[in-house]
Design an enzyme around this catalytic site. Structure first.
Site, PDB file in Angstrom:
ATOM      1  CG  HIS A   1      -1.895   1.175   1.197  1.00 10.26           C
ATOM      2  ND1 HIS A   1      -3.163   1.082   0.652  1.00 10.26           N
ATOM      3  CD2 HIS A   1      -1.770   2.452   1.634  1.00 10.26           C
ATOM      4  CE1 HIS A   1      -3.771   2.240   0.762  1.00 10.26           C
ATOM      5  NE2 HIS A   1      -2.950   3.101   1.356  1.00 10.26           N
ATOM      6  CB  CYS A   2       1.979   3.413  -2.643  1.00  7.52           C
ATOM      7  SG  CYS A   2       3.079   4.814  -2.927  1.00  7.52           S
ATOM      8  N   PRO A   3       1.264   5.129   0.395  1.00  3.19           N
ATOM      9  CG  PRO A   3       2.567   5.967   2.135  1.00  3.19           C
ATOM     10  CD  PRO A   3       2.373   4.758   1.284  1.00  3.19           C
TER      11      PRO A   3
ATOM     12  CG  ASN B   1      -5.296   8.132  -0.649  1.00  3.29           C
ATOM     13  OD1 ASN B   1      -5.227   7.454   0.379  1.00  3.29           O
ATOM     14  ND2 ASN B   1      -6.362   8.837  -0.954  1.00  3.29           N
TER      15      ASN B   1
END
Length: 382
Positions: free
Chosen positions: A181-183, A186
């Site tokens: 999951h890449c912040p 998003n």
């Protein structure tokens, strides 16, 4: 049938007590009641059955911590996306307003054509792949799976999981071929947007390296000019200066009157120098960090792995080595084939139309089924 007055009175009292109890509980906010019910469920899960072990206890005790981190990451993702857009836009503005006029006034026509073509092509590739990576769904697990092989059951979704599918606590869903999951997006990086994510990292790295190398001399000149400006008053005391600290006039040796003052160092000149320094420092730092991340993912793609599978394959390799066998990744089809599958290259022209140019073609497969090697090939005796 006759009703006893005493029994009727007792029944009414019970109804009143229950309604009062309900009204008392309803005074608490709904979110607080949900948290209280969730905490009670965690406590009850510690003594759920005889299969409870230290892992279950650890997960139950630290579940509030995990939930808090996932909640904060979910809401801060939008801020990270806005920050990325602002940083990239600032570099683009500096490149067009500050650097491009210098290119037109300094370089030859051939170099001008190179900088204009490459710079705009790189910018288009960055913007296209970042937009697609953030807006494209990574691939969610459908609620109904028909004739689809699965390897486990998700303990959060309570649904069967096909190979390479993992649950994302931030998205709160199972992701097909989940990488991470890449912040900064998003969004999760999964089967349908993995190529966009890697292409964005690659072209962003190339753009940062391009700005860092081409702007190195400008950075040195701008930094030296600001340093001279900073120490000029101390080096030449008593000589009139402007508000920016630049000499208004210099007296040659043996001359008793001031010469005509050179043009003062304006606020615009100072901001141009600071913009060049800001651009060079930001692009150099981002180029190093993104370059390392891009190389890491390139190695994983060459091996036919995701970031999660890197750890699982490592543990499986150790486990099978203890049994005297060699573990082989069932999704490794050879380096070149791995890249063709990942990039969606089916013929030679696709290296240009699908890799070097913006392309929204879907990846190979549906993310639910995968062509696997046989078990006999996976486990080869040492």
């Amino acid at each position: 049938m006759k009703w006893c007055p005493g029994s009727v009175t007792h029944l009414l009292r019970c109804v009143r007590l229950r309604s009062c109890g309900r009204r008392g509980r309803s005074k608490l906010p709904l979110w607080l009641r949900k948290i209280w019910a969730y905490m009670r469920l965690l406590v009850q899960s510690l003594c759920f059955n005889t299969h409870t072990n230290t892992d279950v206890v650890f997960d139950s005790l630290f579940e509030p911590v995990f939930w808090s981190v996932e909640y904060v990451t979910r809401w801060f993702g939008l801020l990270f996306v806005v920050l990325v857009v602002i940083l990239i836009s600032s570099i683009v503005v500096i490149a067009y307003i500050v650097l491009l006029p210098l290119v037109f006034n300094t370089y030859s026509p051939a170099w001008i054509a190179w900088h204009v073509c490459y710079g705009n092509w790189n910018l288009v590739m960055i913007a296209f792949h970042y937009y697609k990576a953030t807006k494209t769904s990574p691939g969610f697990l459908p609620k109904e799976l028909t004739d689809t092989p699965f390897v486990s059951v998700c303990k959060k979704c309570i649904l069967p999981k096909p190979p390479r599918t993992h649950h994302c606590g931030i998205c709160n869903r199972c992701i097909l071929k989940m990488d991470h999951h890449c912040p900064w997006l998003n969004n999760c990086v999964g089967h349908f947007n993995h190529r966009y994510f890697f292409s964005f990292c690659l072209f962003m790295t190339l753009g940062c390296v391009y700005c860092s190398i081409s702007g190195r001399n400008l950075f040195i000149d701008a930094y030296s000019a600001l340093e001279r400006l900073k120490h000029l008053d101390m080096e030449k005391p008593g000589i009139p200066v402007t508000g920016m600290g630049i000499l208004i006039g210099l007296l040659p040796p043996g001359q008793s009157t001031y010469q005509t003052a050179p043009p003062p160092y304006t606020f615009k000149d100072k901001m141009i120098h600071k913009s060049i320094i800001y651009m060079w420092v930001l692009t150099s730092t981002a180029g190093l960090t993104l370059g390392a991340l891009t190389i890491w993912h390139a190695v994983l793609i060459s091996k036919g792995e995701t970031s999660i599978e890197k750890h699982t394959n490592k543990s499986e390799t150790k486990r099978m080595a203890q049994k005297g066998k060699v573990y082989r990744n069932p999704f490794h089809y050879g380096r070149l084939n791995n890249w063709k599958i990942f990039l969606g290259v089916e013929k030679r022209s696709h290296w240009v139309t699908r890799v070097l140019l913006p392309s929204g073609h879907p990846p190979c497969g549906d993310g639910l089924t995968w062509k696997l090697f046989s078990v006999q090939n996976d486990l080869i005796p040492v």
